[in-house]
Scaffold this active site. Structure first.
Site, short mmCIF file in Angstrom:
data_model
loop_
_atom_site.label_atom_id
_atom_site.label_comp_id
_atom_site.label_asym_id
_atom_site.label_seq_id
_atom_site.Cartn_x
_atom_site.Cartn_y
_atom_site.Cartn_z
N ASP A 56 0.87 -1.18 0.00
CA ASP A 56 0.00 0.00 0.00
C ASP A 56 0.90 1.22 0.00
OD1 ASP A 56 -1.70 2.08 0.45
OD2 ASP A 56 -2.56 1.30 2.31
N TYR A 150 -7.81 15.47 -9.61
CA TYR A 150 -6.87 14.61 -10.36
C TYR A 150 -5.84 15.46 -11.11
CZ TYR A 150 -5.33 10.95 -13.61
OH TYR A 150 -4.58 10.05 -14.33
N LYS A 154 -1.77 15.52 -10.66
CA LYS A 154 -0.86 15.11 -11.73
C LYS A 154 0.07 16.26 -12.15
CE LYS A 154 -2.06 10.76 -12.05
NZ LYS A 154 -1.12 9.69 -11.67
#
Ligand code: NAD
Length: 252
Positions: A56, A150, A154
């Protein structure tokens, strides 16, 4: 050309499916010793000739223990990531924190854990280490609708990549980011289904995703793996700090 990664030791996160899987398979095929991990160990079951582990990337303790177990490496590919859907108004603080934890802080954790060993190995072998981070066209390259959190994560990945690249450029470590457009993967197929529910069917949703690429198709994970392979291998020895689109012209 086989054996492009002969003698190299590589770590690939989120190798259970999609882009991570394609990268792990390409690296194995080119002769690397590949440590492939995923949050879901079962997804790695049919991956051949790799050393497999559950990892993880949101757990600092697990990442540190994994790095200690794996030891010095030449190549680190940070793939794990998650797509939050929606605008700023759909993004709670918890959504924001989760997105940054999985998409950005995970890379910070992995690089901090593995870089000392990469530096030692680069010095010892006179070779070079390569870090490859999965960013996206939806980043500082392009604003994509409903990709608020998102896109922010990024874009951060590109900043992180350049910062690492500049700090270790004289110590044999390169760091580059890949910015895919729409790529077929299990999570993308789930996003097509989900969009289909609001636009009148999965076929319509598929058409919308395909239309984003001027080339008129979506990409395949193997097409992203081809660039990851180039960036991992010594043939890209003069390339660092880049954020390279592989997107059918989406960010043109
Ligand atoms: P995917 O989303 O289908 O699979 C993600 C994998 O990550 C799964 O195997 C999952 O088990 C694993 N994972 C989830 N949480 C994890 C955690 N905490 N620790 C470790 N592993 C975890 O894969 P994909 O669509 O190929 O995406 C891979 C990367 O490429 C992501 O960073 C994504 O943002 C990026 N990307 C994908 C696309 C695309 O269209 N598919 C486009 C641009 C960028």
């Amino acid at each position: 050309m086989a054996g492009r990664l002969k003698g190299k030791v590589a770590v690939v996160t989120a190798a259970g499916q999609g882009i991570g899987r394609a990268i792990a398979e390409a690296f194995v095929a080119e002769g690397a010793t590949v440590h492939a991990s995923d949050l879901d160990r079962a997804k790695l079951a049919d991956l051949k000739r790799a050393k497999k582990a559950k990892l993880d990337v949101c757990s600092t303790r697990a990442v540190e223990a994994y790095a200690a177990k794996v030891g010095p490496i030449d190549i680190l590919v940070n793939v794990a990531g998650y797509v939050h859907h929606g605008t700023v108004l759909d993004c709670s603080e918890a959504d924001w924190d989760f997105s940054f934890d999985l998409n950005v802080k995970s890379m910070h954790r992995m690089i901090r854990a593995f870089l000392p060993g990469m530096l030692a190995r680069a010095e010892e072998t006179g070779g070079s280490g390569s870090i490859v981070n999965l960013s996206s066209g939806a980043s500082s390259l392009k604003g994509a609708p409903n990709r608020y959190a998102y896109g922010a994560t990024k874009a951060a990945v590109i900043g992180l990549t350049k910062s690492v690249a500049v700090d270790f450029i004289r110590q044999g470590i390169r760091c580059n980011a890949i910015c895919p457009g729409t790529v077929r993967s299990p999570s993308w197929e789930a996003r097509v289904e989900e969009l289909g529910r609001s636009v009148g069917g999965a076929d319509k949703a598929m058409e919308m995703f395909v239309a984003r690429q001027p080339m008129g198709r979506v990409g395949e994970a193997a097409e992203i793996a081809a660039l990851a392979l180039y960036l991992a291998a010594d043939e890209s020895a003069f390339t660092t700090g880049t954020a390279i689109p592989v997107d059918g012209g989406w960010t043109l």
